[in-house]
Design an enzyme around this catalytic site. Structure first.
Site, PDB file in Angstrom:
ATOM      1  N   LEU A  70      -1.955   1.508   3.209  1.00  0.00           N
ATOM      2  CA  LEU A  70      -0.604   2.069   3.180  1.00  0.00           C
ATOM      3  C   LEU A  70       0.366   0.922   3.414  1.00  0.00           C
ATOM      4  CD1 LEU A  70      -0.715   5.369   5.323  1.00  0.00           C
ATOM      5  CD2 LEU A  70      -0.515   5.185   2.841  1.00  0.00           C
ATOM      6  N   ASP A  71       1.523   0.978   2.776  1.00  0.00           N
ATOM      7  CA  ASP A  71       2.534  -0.027   3.037  1.00  0.00           C
ATOM      8  C   ASP A  71       2.886  -0.026   4.519  1.00  0.00           C
ATOM      9  OD1 ASP A  71       2.585  -0.442   0.325  1.00  0.00           O
ATOM     10  OD2 ASP A  71       4.401   0.734  -0.016  1.00  0.00           O
ATOM     11  N   ARG A  72       3.315  -1.159   5.004  1.00  0.00           N
ATOM     12  CA  ARG A  72       3.670  -1.286   6.419  1.00  0.00           C
ATOM     13  C   ARG A  72       4.696  -0.241   6.861  1.00  0.00           C
ATOM     14  NH1 ARG A  72       5.910  -6.851   9.319  1.00  0.00           N
ATOM     15  NH2 ARG A  72       6.122  -5.985  11.416  1.00  0.00           N
TER      16      ARG A  72
ATOM     17  N   ARG B 133       7.337   3.848  -4.731  1.00  0.00           N
ATOM     18  CA  ARG B 133       8.635   3.207  -4.519  1.00  0.00           C
ATOM     19  C   ARG B 133       9.194   2.649  -5.823  1.00  0.00           C
ATOM     20  NH1 ARG B 133       6.995  -0.534   0.539  1.00  0.00           N
ATOM     21  NH2 ARG B 133       9.225  -1.086   0.545  1.00  0.00           N
TER      22      ARG B 133
END
Length: 314
Positions: free
Chosen positions: A142-144, A244
């Site tokens: 997962l993205d930060r 995104r």
């Protein structure tokens, strides 16, 4: 300066490691070992992949088995590990656990693993706090700045099985996001290729490009507010930053996205409510258990900041 010899190690390549050159991979793993030594042990055949000798330019593939011989490295005394309040939140966010799997609700703002200036990520926290778990690996990433469901495997068999499900698109994930503007009712799918690029300072950034990898995302409107829309999102592919990128491409970027968002739109909203996290959350995951074959469905509740933000919207 003192040195120590590492023991023989075996590494199985997962999706987070593929497409790297073996020389670059080893340099990242053994930062205290001179490049000349890395190239030497590759050249003389001490590094074996799938029991075969390889060249430095060999690119890692999913499922590759790397045998690394004993290597002489600088002996750095490990500092004591103290669990901060922030880390305690991570450890208490377990959604599901058995002898094969560990599934957590990852908070926003914490990386899944260390690297690029980050000393510790989710996986390092759990490895240090659970030393008896000999094999603990990330099944996916997962993205930060994205919160939500994150799956860790406790053994190699489970990891390989879940990676196979990912490749065969048998794992279903859902996300919740708050985007700027009024999302069109007719826009239910975006299929635009995504290409990985690097800036001059070697920062990774993804963009829509015809030479990119095929990417597909499905969208459903959950609720419309005066100037934002709450979306339920299902990515069919798993490209880096896919959701995104696709929301930005559609013209409705996710709120407070520092890389792909619209700062001018965010500023107008920040003046009303103080929040500074990406409003993207991995809300659920659906897959087959790697050992018993049962269907697993896990949901992750929104954190208090995301909830409160939605409550205050009109």
């Amino acid at each position: 300066m003192t040195y120590k010899m590492t023991s023989v190690s075996i590494i199985y390549i997962n999706e987070d490691m593929i497409n790297q050159r073996i020389d670059n991979f080893l340099q990242k793993k053994f930062k205290n070992v001179p490049k000349s030594m890395i190239y030497r042990i590759i050249r003389i055949g001490k590094i074996r992949i799938n029991k075969k000798r390889i060249k430095p330019q060999y690119k890692l593939k999913i499922g590759d088995r790397i045998r690394i011989p004993p290597i002489k490295v600088i002996d750095k005394k490990e500092k004591k590990f103290f669990i901060s309040e922030h880390q305690k939140i991570i450890l208490h966010n377990v959604l599901y656990e058995d002898k094969d799997l560990l599934i957590i609700n990852k908070p926003s703002g914490i990386a899944v693993h260390g690297g690029s200036g980050i000393k510790l990520g989710i996986i390092e926290y759990f490895r240090k706090c659970r030393p008896l778990e000999k094999t603990l690996e990330l099944v996916h990433r997962l993205d930060r700045d994205t919160s939500g469901v994150l799956v860790l495997a406790k053994n190699r068999t489970s990891l390989i099985s879940l990676h196979k499900q990912i490749r065969e698109k048998k794992i279903q994930k859902k996300y919740i996001a708050l985007v700027h503007g009024s999302w069109p009712i007719h826009l239910k799918k975006i299929s635009e290729p995504i290409l990985k690029t690097y800036s001059k300072n070697k920062q990774k950034k993804m963009l829509i490009h015809q030479d990119g990898k095929a990417s597909e995302t499905y969208f459903e409107i959950k609720k419309k507010y005066s100037c934002t829309t709450l979306m339920s999102i299902k990515p069919k592919t798993g490209r880096t930053h896919q959701i995104r990128i696709h929301t930005l491409y559609a013209g409705y970027p996710i709120l407070f996205d520092k890389i792909y968002g619209k700062n001018s739109l965010d500023k107008n909203i920040k003046n009303k409510i103080k929040i500074n996290r990406l409003l993207l959350h991995a809300s659920s995951i659906n897959f087959t258990h790697p050992k018993n074959g049962k269907k697993i469905y896990i949901t992750a509740p929104l954190d208090i900041d995301f909830k409160n933000y939605l409550i205050n919207l009109i």
